[in-house]
Design a protein around this motif. Structure first.
Motif, PDB file in Angstrom:
ATOM      1  N   HIS A  25      -0.341 -33.484  66.780  1.00  0.00           N
ATOM      2  CA  HIS A  25       0.204 -34.004  67.822  1.00  0.00           C
ATOM      3  C   HIS A  25      -0.449 -33.495  69.108  1.00  0.00           C
ATOM      4  O   HIS A  25      -0.918 -34.409  69.950  1.00  0.00           O
ATOM      5  CB  HIS A  25       1.986 -33.873  67.822  1.00  0.00           C
ATOM      6  CG  HIS A  25       2.442 -34.243  69.145  1.00  0.00           C
ATOM      7  ND1 HIS A  25       2.713 -35.458  69.364  1.00  0.00           N
ATOM      8  CD2 HIS A  25       2.855 -33.428  70.114  1.00  0.00           C
ATOM      9  CE1 HIS A  25       3.259 -35.748  70.578  1.00  0.00           C
ATOM     10  NE2 HIS A  25       3.145 -34.604  71.072  1.00  0.00           N
ATOM     11  N   PHE A  26      -0.753 -32.341  69.131  1.00  0.00           N
ATOM     12  CA  PHE A  26      -1.451 -31.841  70.388  1.00  0.00           C
ATOM     13  C   PHE A  26      -2.866 -32.194  70.339  1.00  0.00           C
ATOM     14  O   PHE A  26      -3.338 -32.544  71.262  1.00  0.00           O
ATOM     15  CB  PHE A  26      -1.313 -30.306  70.385  1.00  0.00           C
ATOM     16  CG  PHE A  26       0.170 -29.752  70.619  1.00  0.00           C
ATOM     17  CD1 PHE A  26       0.980 -30.366  71.204  1.00  0.00           C
ATOM     18  CD2 PHE A  26       0.733 -28.638  69.655  1.00  0.00           C
ATOM     19  CE1 PHE A  26       2.393 -29.955  71.365  1.00  0.00           C
ATOM     20  CE2 PHE A  26       1.651 -28.139  69.738  1.00  0.00           C
ATOM     21  CZ  PHE A  26       2.821 -28.699  70.610  1.00  0.00           C
ATOM     22  N   LEU A  27      -3.631 -32.201  68.990  1.00  0.00           N
ATOM     23  CA  LEU A  27      -4.853 -32.783  69.015  1.00  0.00           C
ATOM     24  C   LEU A  27      -4.979 -34.184  69.596  1.00  0.00           C
ATOM     25  O   LEU A  27      -6.103 -34.161  70.152  1.00  0.00           O
ATOM     26  CB  LEU A  27      -5.209 -32.648  67.524  1.00  0.00           C
ATOM     27  CG  LEU A  27      -6.860 -32.910  67.164  1.00  0.00           C
ATOM     28  CD1 LEU A  27      -7.815 -31.814  67.929  1.00  0.00           C
ATOM     29  CD2 LEU A  27      -6.908 -32.710  65.689  1.00  0.00           C
ATOM     30  N   GLU A  28      -4.024 -34.990  69.308  1.00  0.00           N
ATOM     31  CA  GLU A  28      -4.094 -36.514  69.627  1.00  0.00           C
ATOM     32  C   GLU A  28      -4.079 -36.353  71.129  1.00  0.00           C
ATOM     33  O   GLU A  28      -4.698 -37.184  71.693  1.00  0.00           O
ATOM     34  CB  GLU A  28      -3.092 -37.229  69.011  1.00  0.00           C
ATOM     35  CG  GLU A  28      -3.070 -38.588  69.410  1.00  0.00           C
ATOM     36  CD  GLU A  28      -1.979 -39.485  68.667  1.00  0.00           C
ATOM     37  OE1 GLU A  28      -1.822 -40.597  69.097  1.00  0.00           O
ATOM     38  OE2 GLU A  28      -1.528 -38.976  67.813  1.00  0.00           O
ATOM     39  N   GLU A  29      -3.140 -35.543  71.686  1.00  0.00           N
ATOM     40  CA  GLU A  29      -3.167 -35.415  73.134  1.00  0.00           C
ATOM     41  C   GLU A  29      -4.094 -35.189  73.729  1.00  0.00           C
ATOM     42  O   GLU A  29      -4.484 -35.771  74.906  1.00  0.00           O
ATOM     43  CB  GLU A  29      -1.464 -34.575  73.281  1.00  0.00           C
ATOM     44  CG  GLU A  29      -1.379 -34.577  75.046  1.00  0.00           C
ATOM     45  CD  GLU A  29      -0.321 -33.538  75.211  1.00  0.00           C
ATOM     46  OE1 GLU A  29      -0.245 -32.867  76.195  1.00  0.00           O
ATOM     47  OE2 GLU A  29       0.611 -33.164  74.225  1.00  0.00           O
TER      48      GLU A  29
ATOM     49  N   GLY B 114     -11.154 -36.950  76.476  1.00  0.00           N
ATOM     50  CA  GLY B 114     -12.431 -37.890  75.717  1.00  0.00           C
ATOM     51  C   GLY B 114     -13.100 -37.816  74.706  1.00  0.00           C
ATOM     52  O   GLY B 114     -14.122 -38.021  74.555  1.00  0.00           O
ATOM     53  N   LYS B 115     -12.184 -36.885  73.745  1.00  0.00           N
ATOM     54  CA  LYS B 115     -12.958 -36.391  72.483  1.00  0.00           C
ATOM     55  C   LYS B 115     -12.330 -37.120  71.530  1.00  0.00           C
ATOM     56  O   LYS B 115     -11.320 -37.867  71.604  1.00  0.00           O
ATOM     57  CB  LYS B 115     -12.850 -34.928  72.536  1.00  0.00           C
ATOM     58  CG  LYS B 115     -13.585 -34.311  73.398  1.00  0.00           C
ATOM     59  CD  LYS B 115     -13.867 -32.768  72.888  1.00  0.00           C
ATOM     60  CE  LYS B 115     -14.899 -32.193  74.050  1.00  0.00           C
ATOM     61  NZ  LYS B 115     -15.296 -30.803  73.465  1.00  0.00           N
ATOM     62  N   LYS B 116     -12.956 -36.669  70.106  1.00  0.00           N
ATOM     63  CA  LYS B 116     -12.300 -37.411  68.762  1.00  0.00           C
ATOM     64  C   LYS B 116     -12.414 -36.333  67.911  1.00  0.00           C
ATOM     65  O   LYS B 116     -12.756 -36.777  66.848  1.00  0.00           O
ATOM     66  CB  LYS B 116     -13.329 -38.469  68.399  1.00  0.00           C
ATOM     67  CG  LYS B 116     -13.106 -39.798  69.113  1.00  0.00           C
ATOM     68  CD  LYS B 116     -14.206 -40.923  68.951  1.00  0.00           C
ATOM     69  CE  LYS B 116     -14.092 -42.056  69.634  1.00  0.00           C
ATOM     70  NZ  LYS B 116     -15.010 -43.204  69.252  1.00  0.00           N
ATOM     71  N   ALA B 117     -11.908 -34.962  68.169  1.00  0.00           N
ATOM     72  CA  ALA B 117     -12.187 -33.774  67.469  1.00  0.00           C
ATOM     73  C   ALA B 117     -10.949 -34.053  66.156  1.00  0.00           C
ATOM     74  O   ALA B 117      -9.764 -34.507  66.388  1.00  0.00           O
ATOM     75  CB  ALA B 117     -11.859 -32.600  68.220  1.00  0.00           C
ATOM     76  N   VAL B 118     -11.112 -33.381  65.002  1.00  0.00           N
ATOM     77  CA  VAL B 118     -10.581 -33.288  64.042  1.00  0.00           C
ATOM     78  C   VAL B 118     -10.376 -32.035  63.459  1.00  0.00           C
ATOM     79  O   VAL B 118     -11.283 -31.218  63.880  1.00  0.00           O
ATOM     80  CB  VAL B 118     -10.736 -34.199  62.880  1.00  0.00           C
ATOM     81  CG1 VAL B 118     -10.729 -35.779  63.243  1.00  0.00           C
ATOM     82  CG2 VAL B 118     -11.984 -34.044  62.311  1.00  0.00           C
TER      83      VAL B 118
END
Length: 416
Positions: free
Chosen positions: A283-287, A293-297
């Motif tokens: 959830h925090f990653l998506e936020e 402006g990133k797409k980190a996983v």
């Protein structure tokens, strides 16, 4: 059934399965079948009757399942309603970072929503960073007071000499330096809504007695005003301290404790709900992906490291960890090297070689030494005042006072 007895089945039920059994001589069965002539659902078994090697007739054994079908549809409807309500609740919980499937946590959320429908005082307990303020916001938004203000007061951050005027306000000219026109207190600002008293365990004893009177009488004594002012405010309090011990030590009023502890919500630390770590992290990653402006996983190894950490700072620490990883990760995948998972160290003594006391009175040397300790703790904690206070084993209120009295609060590492 009297409509069918003695009548030709070819006329009243031309599509009847029993006619097919009569024609084929093959038994048949149906768990649920509509008899159109009587508008009933039945469970049925059908058999041919043989005589001299030929089918002479057929019969059926059936049970009326109309009521069972109705109940089944009702169960399906209720299930869909429950799923929809759960979905709506999950969406509401998500707004306040109330994310998790841990049974104990979900039960707590349900209790919070139930309590929200009343004006009962709520005491939220738990370690720093577990999300006590999120629960307070959830209760306010789920209450009938949602369209009125929710005002937050950090009892540990306000100097003891100012907390009364902050809560109750003052009239113009009530004391030297009073603002022209006076000032509204937090109770008046929260009129009709909710007042959230965070860190209630740090409230001075004298102020506790005045708060108790407000809770009992429903009115405040504003500084410089002769008449009391009626207030209609719902109180939610929160603490990370063992209030029972403070009551035993005469540091917290027992009568105020019982007045606040009408409904108690004990928020579990993150280490006791490990199945919620990855959902929260994602959830925090998506936020933060959206913010920066990133797409980190998260890599599998990074996720495993998050699961194995004890999270002394709880959800707040996890949030900060993910934000830092999103900012610092070099590629699209967050690896263990990108995670900041240090556990705060115990305060270390300042060695003689690291601090040279100035010449002069003992008081000045003591103040300089104290400044050095505070600065060192703040630097180790990245400017987190709450964490620094915990390392120094003093309250946040005390640390704020020392910050304002003894060091330059404009320094970039001083944060709230």
């Amino acid at each position: 059934m009297h409509k069918t007895i003695g009548r030709d089945m070819h006329q009243i039920e031309p599509d009847a399965l029993l006619l097919k059994v009569l024609k084929t001589g093959q038994p048949a069965a149906r768990k649920r079948h509509l008899i159109k002539s009587v508008q009933k659902y039945v469970s049925m078994r059908m058999f041919p009757i043989w005589r001299d090697g030929a089918v002479a007739g057929a019969y059926s054994v059936f049970r009326d399942v109309t009521e069972l079908r109705r109940l089944g549809r009702e169960v399906e409807r209720v299930t869909q309603v429950a799923e929809e309500l759960t979905s709506q609740l999950d969406a509401a919980f998500s707004r306040f970072q109330m994310i998790g499937q841990d049974p104990r946590f979900r039960t707590l959320l349900t209790r919070a929503v139930t309590a929200a429908r009343t004006d009962a005082t709520v005491l939220i307990r738990g370690e720093n960073g577990v999300g006590k303020e999120g629960f307070a916001k959830l209760i306010h938004q789920a209450s009938l007071r949602r369209n009125k203000p929710m005002i937050t007061v950090n009892c540990a951050a306000i100097p003891e000499t100012l907390i009364e005027s902050e809560l109750f306000g003052y009239e113009e000219g009530s004391f030297t330096g009073a603002r022209k026109g006076g000032k509204l207190g937090k109770f008046e600002l929260a009129q009709g809504g909710t007042l959230f008293l965070d860190e209630i365990g740090d409230m001075p004893l004298l102020m506790q007695s005045k708060l108790l009177r407000v809770l009992q009488e429903g009115e405040i004594e504003k500084l410089g005003r002769e008449e009391n002012i009626p207030v209609d405010v719902r109180i939610i309090a929160a603490t990370n301290q063992p209030l029972e011990e403070l009551v035993a030590q005469k540091k917290f009023r027992a009568d105020l404790y019982y007045r606040l502890n009408v409904i108690s919500l004990a928020v579990p630390p993150l280490r006791e709900r490990r199945n919620d770590i990855l959902p929260l992290a994602n959830h925090f990653l998506e936020e933060y992906n959206q913010r920066y402006g990133k797409k980190a996983v998260l890599s599998r190894n990074a996720g495993q490291q998050l699961l194995e950490h004890d999270w002394p700072g709880n959800v707040r620490q996890l949030r900060n960890c993910i934000e830092s990883a999103v900012i610092l990760c070099g590629g699209l995948e967050i690896t263990p090297a990108d995670l900041t998972l240090e556990t705060p160290e115990a305060p270390r003594a300042v060695s003689g070689s690291g601090f040279s006391p100035p010449a002069g009175p003992l008081r000045e040397a003591t103040l300089q030494f104290e400044r050095q300790l505070i600065r060192s703790a703040l630097e180790r904690c990245g400017g987190d005042v709450e964490q620094a206070a915990r390392q120094l084993e003093i309250s946040r209120r005390t640390l704020y006072r020392k910050l304002s009295d003894k060091i330059d609060t404009s320094a970039e590492f001083v944060t709230s």
